[in-house]
Design a protein around this motif. Sequence first.
Motif, PDB file in Angstrom:
ATOM      1  N   HIS A 316       0.824  -1.204   0.000  1.00  0.00           N
ATOM      2  CA  HIS A 316       0.000   0.000   0.000  1.00  0.00           C
ATOM      3  C   HIS A 316       0.863   1.261   0.000  1.00  0.00           C
ATOM      4  CE1 HIS A 316      -4.008  -1.770   1.766  1.00  0.00           C
ATOM      5  NE2 HIS A 316      -3.678  -2.283   0.607  1.00  0.00           N
ATOM      6  N   GLY A 317       2.080   1.140   0.523  1.00  0.00           N
ATOM      7  CA  GLY A 317       2.943   2.308   0.647  1.00  0.00           C
ATOM      8  C   GLY A 317       2.931   2.908   2.034  1.00  0.00           C
ATOM      9  N   ALA A 318       2.921   2.045   3.053  1.00  0.00           N
ATOM     10  CA  ALA A 318       2.937   2.518   4.443  1.00  0.00           C
ATOM     11  C   ALA A 318       4.211   3.316   4.730  1.00  0.00           C
ATOM     12  CB  ALA A 318       2.834   1.332   5.399  1.00  0.00           C
ATOM     13  N   LYS A 319       4.083   4.308   5.613  1.00  0.00           N
ATOM     14  CA  LYS A 319       5.241   5.107   6.013  1.00  0.00           C
ATOM     15  C   LYS A 319       6.206   4.266   6.837  1.00  0.00           C
ATOM     16  CE  LYS A 319       6.476   9.444   8.324  1.00  0.00           C
ATOM     17  NZ  LYS A 319       5.934  10.645   9.024  1.00  0.00           N
ATOM     18  N   SER A 320       5.653   3.466   7.745  1.00  0.00           N
ATOM     19  CA  SER A 320       6.457   2.538   8.551  1.00  0.00           C
ATOM     20  C   SER A 320       5.567   1.379   8.964  1.00  0.00           C
ATOM     21  CB  SER A 320       7.021   3.223   9.798  1.00  0.00           C
ATOM     22  OG  SER A 320       5.988   3.522  10.730  1.00  0.00           O
ATOM     23  N   VAL A 321       6.183   0.219   9.188  1.00  0.00           N
ATOM     24  CA  VAL A 321       5.456  -0.957   9.647  1.00  0.00           C
ATOM     25  C   VAL A 321       6.219  -1.571  10.812  1.00  0.00           C
ATOM     26  CG1 VAL A 321       4.455  -3.188   9.056  1.00  0.00           C
ATOM     27  CG2 VAL A 321       4.639  -1.418   7.300  1.00  0.00           C
ATOM     28  N   THR A 322       5.525  -1.767  11.923  1.00  0.00           N
ATOM     29  CA  THR A 322       6.115  -2.389  13.111  1.00  0.00           C
ATOM     30  C   THR A 322       5.228  -3.546  13.535  1.00  0.00           C
ATOM     31  OG1 THR A 322       6.964  -0.240  13.828  1.00  0.00           O
ATOM     32  CG2 THR A 322       6.940  -2.019  15.460  1.00  0.00           C
ATOM     33  N   GLN A 323       5.843  -4.669  13.830  1.00  0.00           N
ATOM     34  CA  GLN A 323       5.084  -5.849  14.250  1.00  0.00           C
ATOM     35  C   GLN A 323       5.413  -6.186  15.695  1.00  0.00           C
ATOM     36  OE1 GLN A 323       5.850  -9.471  12.042  1.00  0.00           O
ATOM     37  NE2 GLN A 323       3.840 -10.312  12.522  1.00  0.00           N
ATOM     38  N   PHE A 324       4.355  -6.352  16.513  1.00  0.00           N
ATOM     39  CA  PHE A 324       4.492  -6.674  17.931  1.00  0.00           C
ATOM     40  C   PHE A 324       4.322  -8.175  18.149  1.00  0.00           C
ATOM     41  CE2 PHE A 324       2.877  -2.391  19.896  1.00  0.00           C
ATOM     42  CZ  PHE A 324       3.960  -1.747  19.322  1.00  0.00           C
ATOM     43  N   GLU A 325       5.113  -8.704  19.056  1.00  0.00           N
ATOM     44  CA  GLU A 325       4.926 -10.071  19.552  1.00  0.00           C
ATOM     45  C   GLU A 325       5.115 -10.038  21.053  1.00  0.00           C
ATOM     46  OE1 GLU A 325       4.159 -13.406  20.645  1.00  0.00           O
ATOM     47  OE2 GLU A 325       4.054 -13.354  18.454  1.00  0.00           O
ATOM     48  N   VAL A 326       4.125 -10.543  21.801  1.00  0.00           N
ATOM     49  CA  VAL A 326       4.184 -10.471  23.255  1.00  0.00           C
ATOM     50  C   VAL A 326       5.187 -11.457  23.840  1.00  0.00           C
ATOM     51  CG1 VAL A 326       2.353 -12.165  23.736  1.00  0.00           C
ATOM     52  CG2 VAL A 326       2.697 -10.214  25.289  1.00  0.00           C
ATOM     53  N   MET A 327       5.517 -12.521  23.114  1.00  0.00           N
ATOM     54  CA  MET A 327       6.477 -13.501  23.604  1.00  0.00           C
ATOM     55  C   MET A 327       7.904 -13.024  23.364  1.00  0.00           C
ATOM     56  SD  MET A 327       4.513 -15.746  24.876  1.00  0.00           S
ATOM     57  CE  MET A 327       5.690 -17.064  25.234  1.00  0.00           C
ATOM     58  N   GLY A 356      10.512  -4.940   4.584  1.00  0.00           N
ATOM     59  CA  GLY A 356      10.547  -3.739   5.396  1.00  0.00           C
ATOM     60  C   GLY A 356       9.632  -3.824   6.587  1.00  0.00           C
ATOM     61  N   CYS A 357      10.220  -4.019   7.779  1.00  0.00           N
ATOM     62  CA  CYS A 357       9.409  -4.166   8.982  1.00  0.00           C
ATOM     63  C   CYS A 357      10.305  -4.141  10.212  1.00  0.00           C
ATOM     64  CB  CYS A 357       8.641  -5.484   8.936  1.00  0.00           C
ATOM     65  SG  CYS A 357       7.730  -5.875  10.445  1.00  0.00           S
ATOM     66  N   GLU A 358       9.899  -3.385  11.218  1.00  0.00           N
ATOM     67  CA  GLU A 358      10.548  -3.446  12.531  1.00  0.00           C
ATOM     68  C   GLU A 358       9.805  -4.482  13.364  1.00  0.00           C
ATOM     69  OE1 GLU A 358      13.269  -1.858  13.646  1.00  0.00           O
ATOM     70  OE2 GLU A 358      13.542  -0.921  11.666  1.00  0.00           O
ATOM     71  N   ARG A 359      10.539  -5.338  14.047  1.00  0.00           N
ATOM     72  CA  ARG A 359       9.906  -6.373  14.859  1.00  0.00           C
ATOM     73  C   ARG A 359      10.242  -6.144  16.328  1.00  0.00           C
ATOM     74  NH1 ARG A 359      11.458 -11.977  11.955  1.00  0.00           N
ATOM     75  NH2 ARG A 359       9.647 -12.747  13.118  1.00  0.00           N
ATOM     76  N   GLU A 360       9.206  -6.104  17.139  1.00  0.00           N
ATOM     77  CA  GLU A 360       9.368  -5.887  18.574  1.00  0.00           C
ATOM     78  C   GLU A 360       8.861  -7.121  19.312  1.00  0.00           C
ATOM     79  OE1 GLU A 360      10.806  -3.399  20.012  1.00  0.00           O
ATOM     80  OE2 GLU A 360      10.907  -1.852  18.448  1.00  0.00           O
ATOM     81  N   PHE A 361       9.713  -7.677  20.174  1.00  0.00           N
ATOM     82  CA  PHE A 361       9.347  -8.856  20.957  1.00  0.00           C
ATOM     83  C   PHE A 361       9.189  -8.476  22.426  1.00  0.00           C
ATOM     84  CE2 PHE A 361      11.402 -10.467  17.175  1.00  0.00           C
ATOM     85  CZ  PHE A 361      10.639 -11.566  16.835  1.00  0.00           C
ATOM     86  N   ALA A 362       8.467  -9.320  23.172  1.00  0.00           N
ATOM     87  CA  ALA A 362       8.242  -9.105  24.600  1.00  0.00           C
ATOM     88  C   ALA A 362       7.678  -7.710  24.854  1.00  0.00           C
ATOM     89  CB  ALA A 362       9.531  -9.323  25.396  1.00  0.00           C
ATOM     90  N   ILE A 363       6.638  -7.390  24.106  1.00  0.00           N
ATOM     91  CA  ILE A 363       6.008  -6.077  24.220  1.00  0.00           C
ATOM     92  C   ILE A 363       4.492  -6.266  24.266  1.00  0.00           C
ATOM     93  CG2 ILE A 363       5.931  -5.718  21.708  1.00  0.00           C
ATOM     94  CD1 ILE A 363       6.538  -2.747  22.268  1.00  0.00           C
ATOM     95  N   ALA A 364       3.836  -5.500  25.112  1.00  0.00           N
ATOM     96  CA  ALA A 364       2.380  -5.594  25.268  1.00  0.00           C
ATOM     97  C   ALA A 364       1.753  -4.230  25.046  1.00  0.00           C
ATOM     98  CB  ALA A 364       2.014  -6.119  26.651  1.00  0.00           C
ATOM     99  N   THR A 365       0.536  -4.229  24.573  1.00  0.00           N
ATOM    100  CA  THR A 365      -0.199  -2.991  24.315  1.00  0.00           C
ATOM    101  C   THR A 365      -1.042  -2.629  25.528  1.00  0.00           C
ATOM    102  OG1 THR A 365      -0.288  -3.487  21.954  1.00  0.00           O
ATOM    103  CG2 THR A 365      -1.864  -1.871  22.795  1.00  0.00           C
TER     104      THR A 365
END
Length: 488
Positions: A316-327, A356-365
Motif C-alpha cells: 500500500h505504501g505505508a510510512k512505517s510498519v512495526t510488528q508486535f509479539e508479546v512472547m 521492510g518491517c521493525e519487529r518488537e518482541f516481549a512487548i504488550a499494548t
Amino acid sequence: MGKVTGFMEYERIEEGYEPVPKRLKNYKEFVIGLKDEQAKVQAARCMDCGTPFCNSGCPVNNIIPDFNDLVFQGDWKNAITVLHSTNNFPEFTGRICPAPCEAACTLNVNDDAVGIKSIEHAIIDRAWAEGWVTPQPAKVKTGKTVAVVGSGPAGLAAAQQLARAGHSVTVFEKNDRIGGLLRYGIPDFKMEKDHIDRRVAQMQAEGVVFRTGVIVGSLPEGSKVTNWAKESISAEQLKAEFDAVLLTGGAEQSRDLPVPGRDLDGVHFAMEFLPQQNKLNAGDKLKGQLRADGKNVIVIGGGDTGSDCVGTSNRHGAKSVTQFEVMPQPPEVEDRPLTWPYWPIKLRTSSSHEEGCEREFAIATKEFLGEKGKLTGVKTVRVQWQGGKMIEIEGSEQILKAELVLLAMGFISPVASVIDAFGVEKDGRGNAKAATENAQAYRSNIDKVFVAGDMRRGQSLVVWAIREGRQAARAVDEFLMGRSVLPR
C-alpha cells in the motif's frame, strides 16, 4: 532413493525471490521455483534413512521419499500421481505450507533439510503445465447426496473425495467466491487465486455443485441481503434434503484486544484488512477500503496473519510498519538434538519481513491513543515471562505513533452460528466436538452431521485442513455405504 551419496555431495537449493522493489509494485506471486535440474539435485539429497520421519511430520502423510526418487529419475508424471495420492491440492501446500516435513527430515538432525516443499511445488506446477491434472469423475454414482458447508481447503478436499466415490456433492459457501480463507485470508502475493479457480473447474467436471452467497443458518439480525450472502438456508433444510452434512467452516472468530481506546477509528482486525485487498485484486469495487498509504502501521501479533498484514501494508505504501509479539524473541537457530523431529520454536523471518518491517518482541499494548475519535498512537510496555506469567517491566512504558493498528493475534474458534444452527455440541474452546480415530470419527452428536477442519480442531494449517477433509470424507462414505475404499 535417487543417489546414495547425494546428501553428502549436494547443498540445499532454496527457491528464489524477485527483487523487493519489483514485487512491492504488485500483488503477484514472486517466488522463483526450482528448475528441473535443480529439483533433481535437491531430490538426490533425500537419504536412505530407513524410517522416513518426513512422512509422519507431514499431516497428510505425503509419500515424500517416493516422489523425491521419481523426480531424481525424471519421472515427473508418476511423481504427481504419488503426490496426489495423499494430497488433493499440492499447489496450495507447495506455496503456503510451513513444511513441518522438513523439520522432521532426518538430514535436518545436523544439516540443512531436503527442500521437500520446493520439490512439491515443482512437481505440481509441472503437472499443470503438462496437462496431467484432469477431472476424475466417478464411474458409478451411488445415488447418495452430501452437503458440504464451507469451501476452504477442508471442504474442497472432502467434496472432491466424496464426488470421486460416486456421491452427489453440493458445496455451500457464504462468500461470493469459492475458497474460504484460502480466497480471502491469504494475500495474492503468497498464492494467486487462479490456483483455486482451476481446481473448482476440475471439481465441477467431476460433478461437484458449488453454491456461493448462501449463509447456512440465518442472516445476521436486521439484515436482508449483504455483500457476502444473497440467501440463507436452514440447518433443517439441509438435513432433510441431503443424506449427510459435513461442516467445514474456518476458524474466523478473531482474538480481540480489549484495552482502552479499542473503539478508535484506525484499530481493525486483520481479517477486516486483508480480504478487502483480495477483493480489489479480483476486480471488485469497494467503498472506503482500509488503506495503509502513508501511515505508521502497527501489526499486533507475530504469526503468519501478522506477516501477511506487513506485506500488504508495504504494498500500500505505508510510512512505517512495526510488528508486535508479546512472547520473547526465540533463538535464531533451534536446538536440533532437543527438538527434532518435531516443529521447533525459532526465529522465523518471512519474505514480508524482508520487504521492510521493525519487529518488537516481549512487548504488550496498554492503550490505544487518539484525538477526535481517530487513532494517533499506541501506549506499550515491555514484559518478561516468569513461571508462565507475564510481568510488566516497571518504567518501560513508551508511546509509538500509529494511524493504523491491525490485530492479528490468531483466531479463537469458528463463528458459532453454523454450529449452533445444527445443535452441534462444542468442546471447551468453542469448536464442534468430534473424535477422529474411532467408529464415530468426525461425527457430531447430531445424526448424519459431520465436522472437520478448523470447525473441529480450531485455527490450524491448510495442510491439516486437507487431511481432516480427506479423513472426514472417508467417514461420511462409510456412513452412507457401510464401507469405504477412500484412503485415510
